[in-house]
Design a protein around this motif. Sequence first.
Motif, PDB file in Angstrom:
ATOM      1  N   ILE A 190       4.562   7.446  -8.387  1.00  0.00           N
ATOM      2  CA  ILE A 190       5.365   6.617  -7.482  1.00  0.00           C
ATOM      3  C   ILE A 190       6.224   5.641  -8.282  1.00  0.00           C
ATOM      4  O   ILE A 190       7.422   5.497  -8.036  1.00  0.00           O
ATOM      5  CB  ILE A 190       4.454   5.862  -6.489  1.00  0.00           C
ATOM      6  CG1 ILE A 190       3.789   6.859  -5.545  1.00  0.00           C
ATOM      7  CG2 ILE A 190       5.245   4.823  -5.708  1.00  0.00           C
ATOM      8  CD1 ILE A 190       2.716   6.252  -4.659  1.00  0.00           C
ATOM      9  N   ASN A 208       6.951   7.334  -0.554  1.00  0.00           N
ATOM     10  CA  ASN A 208       6.672   6.052  -1.202  1.00  0.00           C
ATOM     11  C   ASN A 208       7.897   5.466  -1.878  1.00  0.00           C
ATOM     12  O   ASN A 208       7.830   5.021  -3.028  1.00  0.00           O
ATOM     13  CB  ASN A 208       5.514   6.201  -2.194  1.00  0.00           C
ATOM     14  CG  ASN A 208       4.221   6.556  -1.497  1.00  0.00           C
ATOM     15  OD1 ASN A 208       3.744   5.800  -0.651  1.00  0.00           O
ATOM     16  ND2 ASN A 208       3.656   7.707  -1.814  1.00  0.00           N
ATOM     17  N   GLU A 256      -0.058  18.745   3.885  1.00  0.00           N
ATOM     18  CA  GLU A 256      -1.109  17.834   4.357  1.00  0.00           C
ATOM     19  C   GLU A 256      -0.633  17.209   5.660  1.00  0.00           C
ATOM     20  O   GLU A 256       0.511  16.789   5.746  1.00  0.00           O
ATOM     21  CB  GLU A 256      -1.336  16.705   3.342  1.00  0.00           C
ATOM     22  CG  GLU A 256      -1.847  17.170   2.001  1.00  0.00           C
ATOM     23  CD  GLU A 256      -2.283  16.019   1.090  1.00  0.00           C
ATOM     24  OE1 GLU A 256      -2.281  14.857   1.519  1.00  0.00           O
ATOM     25  OE2 GLU A 256      -2.618  16.304  -0.061  1.00  0.00           O
ATOM     26  N   THR A 298      -9.081   9.707  -1.322  1.00  0.00           N
ATOM     27  CA  THR A 298     -10.156  10.579  -1.775  1.00  0.00           C
ATOM     28  C   THR A 298      -9.856  11.094  -3.179  1.00  0.00           C
ATOM     29  O   THR A 298      -8.719  11.448  -3.471  1.00  0.00           O
ATOM     30  CB  THR A 298     -10.288  11.771  -0.818  1.00  0.00           C
ATOM     31  OG1 THR A 298     -10.307  11.279   0.514  1.00  0.00           O
ATOM     32  CG2 THR A 298     -11.560  12.552  -1.066  1.00  0.00           C
ATOM     33  N   MET A 319      -5.623   3.627  -1.646  1.00  0.00           N
ATOM     34  CA  MET A 319      -7.011   4.036  -1.510  1.00  0.00           C
ATOM     35  C   MET A 319      -6.999   5.487  -1.065  1.00  0.00           C
ATOM     36  O   MET A 319      -6.232   5.848  -0.177  1.00  0.00           O
ATOM     37  CB  MET A 319      -7.706   3.196  -0.437  1.00  0.00           C
ATOM     38  CG  MET A 319      -7.776   1.734  -0.810  1.00  0.00           C
ATOM     39  SD  MET A 319      -8.808   0.767   0.300  1.00  0.00           S
ATOM     40  CE  MET A 319      -7.845   0.815   1.762  1.00  0.00           C
ATOM     41  N   GLU A 372       0.834  -1.201   0.000  1.00  0.00           N
ATOM     42  CA  GLU A 372       0.000   0.000   0.000  1.00  0.00           C
ATOM     43  C   GLU A 372       0.869   1.251   0.000  1.00  0.00           C
ATOM     44  O   GLU A 372       1.899   1.318   0.666  1.00  0.00           O
ATOM     45  CB  GLU A 372      -0.908   0.028   1.234  1.00  0.00           C
ATOM     46  CG  GLU A 372      -1.890   1.186   1.178  1.00  0.00           C
ATOM     47  CD  GLU A 372      -2.736   1.343   2.432  1.00  0.00           C
ATOM     48  OE1 GLU A 372      -3.862   1.839   2.312  1.00  0.00           O
ATOM     49  OE2 GLU A 372      -2.271   0.976   3.526  1.00  0.00           O
ATOM     50  N   THR A 373       0.435   2.251  -0.752  1.00  0.00           N
ATOM     51  CA  THR A 373       1.116   3.548  -0.745  1.00  0.00           C
ATOM     52  C   THR A 373       0.122   4.610  -0.282  1.00  0.00           C
ATOM     53  O   THR A 373      -1.083   4.372  -0.258  1.00  0.00           O
ATOM     54  CB  THR A 373       1.598   3.928  -2.154  1.00  0.00           C
ATOM     55  OG1 THR A 373       0.460   4.045  -3.013  1.00  0.00           O
ATOM     56  CG2 THR A 373       2.546   2.880  -2.719  1.00  0.00           C
ATOM     57  N   ILE A 374       0.645   5.776   0.102  1.00  0.00           N
ATOM     58  CA  ILE A 374      -0.222   6.936   0.379  1.00  0.00           C
ATOM     59  C   ILE A 374       0.372   8.139  -0.334  1.00  0.00           C
ATOM     60  O   ILE A 374       1.556   8.426  -0.170  1.00  0.00           O
ATOM     61  CB  ILE A 374      -0.313   7.262   1.882  1.00  0.00           C
ATOM     62  CG1 ILE A 374      -0.763   6.053   2.698  1.00  0.00           C
ATOM     63  CG2 ILE A 374      -1.278   8.419   2.115  1.00  0.00           C
ATOM     64  CD1 ILE A 374      -0.891   6.327   4.184  1.00  0.00           C
ATOM     65  N   SER A 375      -0.434   8.810  -1.135  1.00  0.00           N
ATOM     66  CA  SER A 375       0.032  10.007  -1.838  1.00  0.00           C
ATOM     67  C   SER A 375      -0.738  11.223  -1.319  1.00  0.00           C
ATOM     68  O   SER A 375      -1.734  11.083  -0.626  1.00  0.00           O
ATOM     69  CB  SER A 375      -0.208   9.896  -3.337  1.00  0.00           C
ATOM     70  OG  SER A 375       0.361   8.716  -3.830  1.00  0.00           O
ATOM     71  N   TYR A 376      -0.255  12.387  -1.717  1.00  0.00           N
ATOM     72  CA  TYR A 376      -0.969  13.613  -1.369  1.00  0.00           C
ATOM     73  C   TYR A 376      -2.289  13.687  -2.129  1.00  0.00           C
ATOM     74  O   TYR A 376      -2.405  13.165  -3.234  1.00  0.00           O
ATOM     75  CB  TYR A 376      -0.129  14.836  -1.741  1.00  0.00           C
ATOM     76  CG  TYR A 376       1.184  14.905  -1.022  1.00  0.00           C
ATOM     77  CD1 TYR A 376       1.220  14.992   0.366  1.00  0.00           C
ATOM     78  CD2 TYR A 376       2.382  14.880  -1.704  1.00  0.00           C
ATOM     79  CE1 TYR A 376       2.422  15.059   1.043  1.00  0.00           C
ATOM     80  CE2 TYR A 376       3.598  14.948  -1.035  1.00  0.00           C
ATOM     81  CZ  TYR A 376       3.620  15.027   0.336  1.00  0.00           C
ATOM     82  OH  TYR A 376       4.796  15.089   1.004  1.00  0.00           O
ATOM     83  N   ASN A 377      -3.254  14.363  -1.536  1.00  0.00           N
ATOM     84  CA  ASN A 377      -4.501  14.635  -2.248  1.00  0.00           C
ATOM     85  C   ASN A 377      -4.281  15.681  -3.333  1.00  0.00           C
ATOM     86  O   ASN A 377      -5.039  15.784  -4.269  1.00  0.00           O
ATOM     87  CB  ASN A 377      -5.556  15.149  -1.270  1.00  0.00           C
ATOM     88  CG  ASN A 377      -6.053  14.068  -0.347  1.00  0.00           C
ATOM     89  OD1 ASN A 377      -6.883  13.261  -0.733  1.00  0.00           O
ATOM     90  ND2 ASN A 377      -5.520  14.021   0.868  1.00  0.00           N
ATOM     91  N   LEU A 378      -3.226  16.502  -3.138  1.00  0.00           N
ATOM     92  CA  LEU A 378      -2.935  17.549  -4.110  1.00  0.00           C
ATOM     93  C   LEU A 378      -2.072  16.993  -5.233  1.00  0.00           C
ATOM     94  O   LEU A 378      -1.188  16.183  -5.004  1.00  0.00           O
ATOM     95  CB  LEU A 378      -2.204  18.718  -3.444  1.00  0.00           C
ATOM     96  CG  LEU A 378      -2.853  19.364  -2.230  1.00  0.00           C
ATOM     97  CD1 LEU A 378      -2.152  20.669  -1.889  1.00  0.00           C
ATOM     98  CD2 LEU A 378      -4.315  19.624  -2.477  1.00  0.00           C
ATOM     99  N   TYR A 430       1.694  21.255  -6.865  1.00  0.00           N
ATOM    100  CA  TYR A 430       0.502  20.828  -6.124  1.00  0.00           C
ATOM    101  C   TYR A 430      -0.579  21.882  -6.251  1.00  0.00           C
ATOM    102  O   TYR A 430      -0.866  22.608  -5.320  1.00  0.00           O
ATOM    103  CB  TYR A 430       0.865  20.567  -4.659  1.00  0.00           C
ATOM    104  CG  TYR A 430       1.947  19.528  -4.521  1.00  0.00           C
ATOM    105  CD1 TYR A 430       1.641  18.180  -4.665  1.00  0.00           C
ATOM    106  CD2 TYR A 430       3.269  19.886  -4.283  1.00  0.00           C
ATOM    107  CE1 TYR A 430       2.627  17.211  -4.575  1.00  0.00           C
ATOM    108  CE2 TYR A 430       4.264  18.921  -4.193  1.00  0.00           C
ATOM    109  CZ  TYR A 430       3.934  17.585  -4.343  1.00  0.00           C
ATOM    110  OH  TYR A 430       4.905  16.631  -4.254  1.00  0.00           O
ATOM    111  N   LEU A 474      -6.668  19.354  -7.011  1.00  0.00           N
ATOM    112  CA  LEU A 474      -7.019  18.155  -6.243  1.00  0.00           C
ATOM    113  C   LEU A 474      -7.121  16.990  -7.225  1.00  0.00           C
ATOM    114  O   LEU A 474      -7.654  17.152  -8.319  1.00  0.00           O
ATOM    115  CB  LEU A 474      -8.351  18.370  -5.534  1.00  0.00           C
ATOM    116  CG  LEU A 474      -8.309  19.436  -4.431  1.00  0.00           C
ATOM    117  CD1 LEU A 474      -9.730  19.854  -4.045  1.00  0.00           C
ATOM    118  CD2 LEU A 474      -7.573  18.909  -3.213  1.00  0.00           C
TER     119      LEU A 474
END
Lengths: 562, 510
Positions: free
Chosen positions: A426, B497, B387, A444, A442, A379-385, A412, A415
């Motif tokens: 990535i 990441n 963020e 928004t 996963m 799993e990765t997490i990226s910015y919403n921007l 950035y 959205l």
Amino acid sequence: MPTVTLNRKEVEKLMGKKLSLEQLKDRISMLGTDLEEVTDKEIIVEIFPNRPDMLSEQGFARALSSFIGVNTGLKKYNVGKAEKDYRVIVDKSVDNVRPFTACAIVKGLKLDDEKIREIIQVQEKLHVTFGRNRKKLAIGIYPLGEITLPIIFMAKKPREIKFRPLESERVMDGLQILSQHPAGRDYGHLLEGTDKFPVFVDAKGEILSMPPIINSHKTGRVNEKTKDVFIECSGFDYDILSKCLNIVVTSLADMGAEIYSMIIEQNGKKIESPNLNPFSAKLDIKYVNKMLGLNLTEKEIGVLLGEMGLGYKERKVYIPAYRTDILHQIDIVEDIAIAYGYENFEEEIPNVSTIGEEDGFEIFKNRVADILVGMGLIETISYNLSNEFVNDKKMKVESDCVKLANSLTVDYSCLRSWVLPSLMKILSENTSKEYPQNLFEMGTVFNKDEKQETGIKEEDGLCVVLCSSTSDFTKIRQVLDSVMKALDIDYEVKEASHPSFIEGRVGVLRVTSKTEDQDIQMEEDLAILGELNPEVIQNFNLEMPTAVFELNLSKLYGLMRK
Amino acid sequence: MDIERIIAKLSPLERRVLPYLTSKSLNEIIEKSGMKDVEVMRALQWLSNKGVVKIIESEKELIVLGNNGVNYKKNGLPEKRFLNALTDKFVVVQNVLKKAGLAKEEMNICVGSLRKKAAIEIKKDNGLLVTINPNGKKLLEKESLEELFLKKQFPINVKNLKPEELFAMKSLLSRKEIIRKDKFKIRNIELTPSGVKLSKIKIKDEDFIDRLTPKMIKSGEWKGKKFREYDVEINVPSIYRGKRHFVNQAIKSAKRIWLDMGFKEMKGNIVQSSFWNFDALFTAQDHPVRDMHDTFFIEDPKNAKLPARELVEQIKNIHENGGNTGSTGWRYKWVEENSRTNVLRTHTTSLSGRMLASLNKEDIPCKYFALGKCFRNETLDWSHLFEFNQTEGIVIDPNANFRHLLGYLKEFFKKMGYEKARFRPAYFPYTELSLEIDVFHPVHKKWVEFGGAGIFRPEVVKPLLGVDVPVLAWGPGFDRIILEFFKINDIRELYKNDLEQLRKIKEWTR
């Protein structure tokens, strides 16, 4: 929030009691200011915006002195009677420009470089905080010896205003000051849209200042020889101006000077200024004890209020005229609590029965993540921007993503409208790492939708990418199949077309459901899956076949709950 | 180890390399065996682990050709070419360069070195003019030491050079990119006594079963044969499992704390109207936090719809004069338009405000928490992200008081792993009483600021909930805890990441 550097010696002298360094640090923190550092010479401390009266050495020491029990209770300030010419005439012309001013005269100052620094600091910090960068108010201090009373506060056409501003070599008119003087450039926007600018003018017609921009060089400069001063505070709400003036004059009085009143003549009325009478508020003892969970007696409350510099008599609290933060009874309760000492409260967890509950959608998302982790995905997490280039152009799609108005970074500036571009970014940053790179994220996603309150629909997307020399449609379909089977959902994969994918190797996941009345069959596409177009792969500087799917988790969850 | 055991443990690669171990040099073994160099290296490494061979590493200094050297070896040294292009007449230097096929940058070295050898005459007349002299002509007839050196077979071992060659080498080394010294690792093999014995034994592949196959099991052909023994003590290559992102692992465990304490989860949008993010929380419209440089605004759609008229009017009154709360309000003119602007939520408190507005009297007492991304308009650097994760809890209880707030906080932070917490007075626009929480860091042995808490102001609660009930609230950010647990110093690494990092990072175990 403003940080002030205070002269430690001066503060300790005014406090009336010397504390050890540890005690001093502790008391400063527990009074409700954020202490940064105490050195031999300085106290560096952040004053919260509710206590502008503590921005000066004098105000700070006054609060601390009562807090440690030296000079408790209301502090009385004498105000000398206005002499004959101690008048400020407010002309009608300022009504639409800068309608109010509160003024005072202070005599007997003994100034040196240090004192002048203190006065300038409190003036500047008040401008920034309480005055909201001079938007709400501006303060002017003038040597009384250079001006002739009474003073007129009026508005004039900018071209008719002519004087030599501070820190300038020459006489300028109102417009020149705005365009050429540094202070004019910084604060000129505050006079935008007015055809006349406000000025203080003395009895000889000499201009003292053009608030909220700049003082006159001739009449508006205080130096070590100055003994007596005229002080004005101009702006839009008389009560606020009056409080600000009170903060300044009480600080000067604590330096050893004397305050004199002035008569402000406005609309045929005469107002005496400054008004240093405390204001009073009713106090409900029961409310105090209920909010604090204590059993304080009236007498104890009186003592505690005294330690905060407040007066108390017969259910009435008397609040000093320089306190700006008492809006409601709860503000007095907080003062009582601070005096009582936050460290002295006994903590308690009440026996209230409530049932913990995690949000259903969050539980669902965690389940889906567990399924994917079970398949070996990371799993990765990226910015919403994101930005349009990554979100759209590199993906070969045209979309109308939600743009930010004021992002500080071009990278950035919008959205994200889907998760896939984040994962592509990535992959592009990990080309030197071992393959296969099989990832999921996963998060928004944001799309315009007029029906929403904000005009933006927020949903959660799930994206899976399989990036390796053997990634293909079959492999990505297998992952999607596993997820859908695990969730026990019937679906079909239908041929589709999408610019990010290879033609003929892209499909959508279609689910058929019934509406509530069971009559109509509804078809909904929940995901897109396929092999990415090599052009897209290259746009992200990748050299590996990449198969992906992006699934609308919010819609899927909605369907499952039906 | 005795020879029999060693033989039983030999892998196919080792067996293949074994016959060639009489050669001492690695290159020779590679050449003779026809194996790939990685295969040979791996086999030799294993054999060395078994005490069969010794790998002796040494360093050798070799002279190799540089970029210019390759060119000069083929076309001759520039000064020689320059000299060749000269005539008995004075000629402009540029023309000589052209004739000799030399670049402008090569002029200085040519003119300089030839002048030193007194081989040319120079005069200045509308530029630099040159001609060859008798000495120069003599030079043309024989090859210089440098030229002879360049003719040698590269790479050259320094050790084998004669004195005059060393001189030429030194002179060429001082010039740009003709030759350079490189250090090479040389690996040689030496057989140990057991290696010597082993090399004399003929080992047949079919004597050992390498990989057990389904076919062998079925046919039983494995019976009576020996299995090759593995070296079970050496390390094997890593494999990577699937896993959650470490930040989500931490979020999951923070959530657990709230659930254990009986809180219900609140969710909501990231984009909020200023009304919900600021106005409903009694944050004055001229408060600095609402400035462009603190908060992200949306360009399009710029504005949101406002809630029911009645609530908007109430909030307006609260700001201007305190409404029916007994407060004086902020005493300014509240502008409805300013409350419409869309922003990226700056705190999860916007969700708490909405929750209060949605509750009925029967729902009280109740406790809610939120956990999510919040935003502030900042440029990225090692300690700032635009963020960040915030978590927030509210307790809505008619009997709640300040001591309860402190009690909840103590318990909450204890569950987060901080046994000691202390509270200092602080200021936030929407709470009164307000406090800052410090926790005692068990490792660094000092107090660390951990976020704010307080009781919502009546100006916040009354218009939203309809009654003035104490609402306890606290909202620590917890990115700092994550950084600390994973020993990350640069906050940008949270969302970098880096797959190497994601594959190897430890699990959240708090």
